[in-house]
Design a protein around this motif. Structure first.
Motif, short mmCIF file in Angstrom:
data_model
loop_
_atom_site.label_atom_id
_atom_site.label_comp_id
_atom_site.label_asym_id
_atom_site.label_seq_id
_atom_site.Cartn_x
_atom_site.Cartn_y
_atom_site.Cartn_z
N ILE A 439 1.85 -0.94 -8.70
CA ILE A 439 1.54 -0.42 -8.23
C ILE A 439 1.44 -1.55 -6.99
CG2 ILE A 439 -0.67 0.47 -6.97
CD1 ILE A 439 -1.26 2.26 -9.12
N ARG A 442 1.31 -1.41 -0.60
CA ARG A 442 1.74 -0.06 0.02
C ARG A 442 1.69 1.03 -0.74
NH1 ARG A 442 8.08 1.12 0.98
NH2 ARG A 442 7.73 1.20 -1.44
N GLU A 443 1.50 1.29 -1.68
CA GLU A 443 1.21 2.68 -1.95
C GLU A 443 -0.33 2.75 -1.76
OE1 GLU A 443 1.51 4.45 -6.86
OE2 GLU A 443 2.96 2.77 -6.31
N TYR A 444 -1.20 1.69 -2.45
CA TYR A 444 -2.41 1.84 -1.31
C TYR A 444 -2.88 2.47 -0.33
CZ TYR A 444 -3.83 -0.49 -6.51
OH TYR A 444 -4.38 -0.71 -7.37
N TRP A 446 -0.77 3.73 1.16
CA TRP A 446 -0.18 5.38 2.15
C TRP A 446 -0.98 6.52 1.41
CZ3 TRP A 446 5.15 6.52 2.25
CH2 TRP A 446 6.66 5.57 2.91
#
Length: 448
Positions: A439, A442-444, A446
């Protein structure tokens, strides 16, 4: 294909006489993702191998993933007892390593030409294709071109930084093709070219490419296609080493910057008969058209070879001279297959799709398989981009789609080997799944 032990022994003894300070030699081969693996041998033991002593390494070393781990692929790796497989020394490749702190040598090894070659070893895959072409009276002449980026040696929070201009100490952050960039970075570039020549590589033209810190070095045309692929593989190794010696990082990563062009592996291929006639130029260049058609037909089914990782797929489309569809054209750098202007003797196809971090043995094997398929089926290609700018056929741009398109294609399995195709596709599938397990920040941002 076996070389008499007396010839290899003479090569090792001549090397020892010329480089008496070298105590160890790295025996190296390229695995499926395009990384070198091998062993560091005392030079006196190398002499015994050259005289005929067995050289064995684990068979499954070829199957390593991008990060070096082993994946369960059929019965390989975990249900086969991890057996050794014979390797042989590749004559003419014992050379000094000049970029290490201590005197060292290196020499290529391979399973091709042994009594039991590894079916999925990249060099063996190419060797089988070349043997088949030779039986048909077809003799390729090949030249590689490789683009790469220079970065500052230090990373910034894990991210690459532009290389420092040695004259101004400013970042080389302006993309351009100016000849002055070759002068500003001449120390490291000249060392790269000279080191390549010391490795036996016929390096020629150096170009400052469009991206900041991006360069290209071309190699001479060779009528030994295996050796041409050897040159491409060895150049990547030596270039990284020389860059570190000069305080830089060199990378053949396909798309290090989203806003700048990626790095490609361009391969020029001509085909000749036993009398030296250019097969592509015969009959008003009709074989050229057939060869182009065959390449274009197989191209969508060889994408895991031409774009072997997630980052390599980012390179396709959206920037300068990167194709978005399988296409061809005369003197057209937007095409996957470019036909450079030349006289009939030197008529050739430039295959421009592969990323710079692709495996050169497999890229060349896939290209030659496409040419062979076209010459046999004798179909007409789609319109060139010169006649229709929208001409082209789609190819997969997601790894799992690409793997599915490759694994079950009859012609690809027949020409490259069914065992290789199954092993390679599963290796790419497992690498892709492993890449997805992390992970990122950026995933966090978003979804947290």
């Amino acid at each position: 294909m076996k070389t008499p032990s007396c010839t290899l022994l003479a090569e090792v003894r001549a090397f020892r006489q010329k480089h008496p300070d070298v105590r160890y030699v790295d025996l190296i081969a390229l695995d499926i993702p395009g990384h070198f693996y091998g062993k560091r041998y005392p030079v006196e033991m190398l002499e015994k191998v050259a005289a005929g002593s067995p050289l064995k390494l684990p068979q499954n070393a070829v199957l390593l993933g991008v990060q070096g781990g082993l994946f369960k692929i059929g019965d390989y790796c975990f249900n086969d007892g991890d057996p050794d497989a014979n390797r042989r020394l590749v004559p003419g490749t014992l050379k000094p390593v000049s970029w290490e702190s201590q005197p060292l040598g290196q020499m290529l090894i391979t399973s091709d030409g042994t009594d039991a070659p590894i079916e999925f070893e990249p060099r063996e895959v190419l060797a089988r294709v070349l043997q088949r072409l030779q039986r048909k009276g077809i003799h390729p002449v090949v030249a590689f071109e490789l683009e790469f980026y220079l970065f500052d040696k230090k990373l910034a929070n894990g991210l690459p930084q532009f290389p420092r201009d040695p004259l101004s100490d400013d970042a080389d952050d302006q993309p351009n093709l100016h000849i002055e960039r070759l002068s500003r970075f001449s120390a490291v570039l000249d060392d790269m070219a000279q080191t390549a020549r010391d490795q036996g590589i016929d390096s020629t033209v150096i170009t400052a490419e469009i991206g900041p810190g991006q360069f290209e070095i071309n190699f001479g045309h060779s009528d030994d296609a295996l050796r041409a692929a050897d040159w491409a593989a060895l150049f990547c190794r030596s270039t990284r080493g020389v860059a570190l010696k000069h305080g830089y990082r060199a990378s053949f990563m396909a798309k290090p910057y989203l806003q700048f062009p990626g790095s490609g592996m361009h391969v020029h291929v001509s085909l000749y008969d036993g009398a030296g006639n250019n097969l592509l130029a015969a009959h008003q260049q009709q074989p050229l058209r057939h060869a182009v058609a065959g390449c274009l037909q197989l191209l969508p089914h060889c994408m895991p070879i031409f774009a072997p990782n997630h980052n390599a797929l980012r390179r396709l489309g959206g920037t300068v001279n990167a194709a978005t569809r399988a296409s061809w054209g005369f003197e057209d750098r937007d095409a996957c297959l470019r036909i450079p202007e030349s006289d009939p003797r030197n008529l050739r196809i430039e295959h421009r799709l592969a990323s710079a971090d692709a495996n050169p043995y497999l890229v060349l094997a896939a290209i030659l398989a496409g040419l062979e398929h076209g010459l046999e089926t004798r179909q007409e290609p789609i319109a060139p981009l010169n006649d229709d700018r929208s001409s082209g056929t789609d190819f997969p741009v997601e790894m799992l789609d690409a793997v599915r398109a490759m694994q079950h294609h009859t012609v690809v399995r027949d020409t490259l080997g069914a065992e290789f195709v199954d092993v390679y596709c599963e290796n790419k599938r497992q690498d892709h799944l492993a890449f997805q397990q992390e992970i990122n920040a950026r995933e966090y941002r978003w979804f947290l």
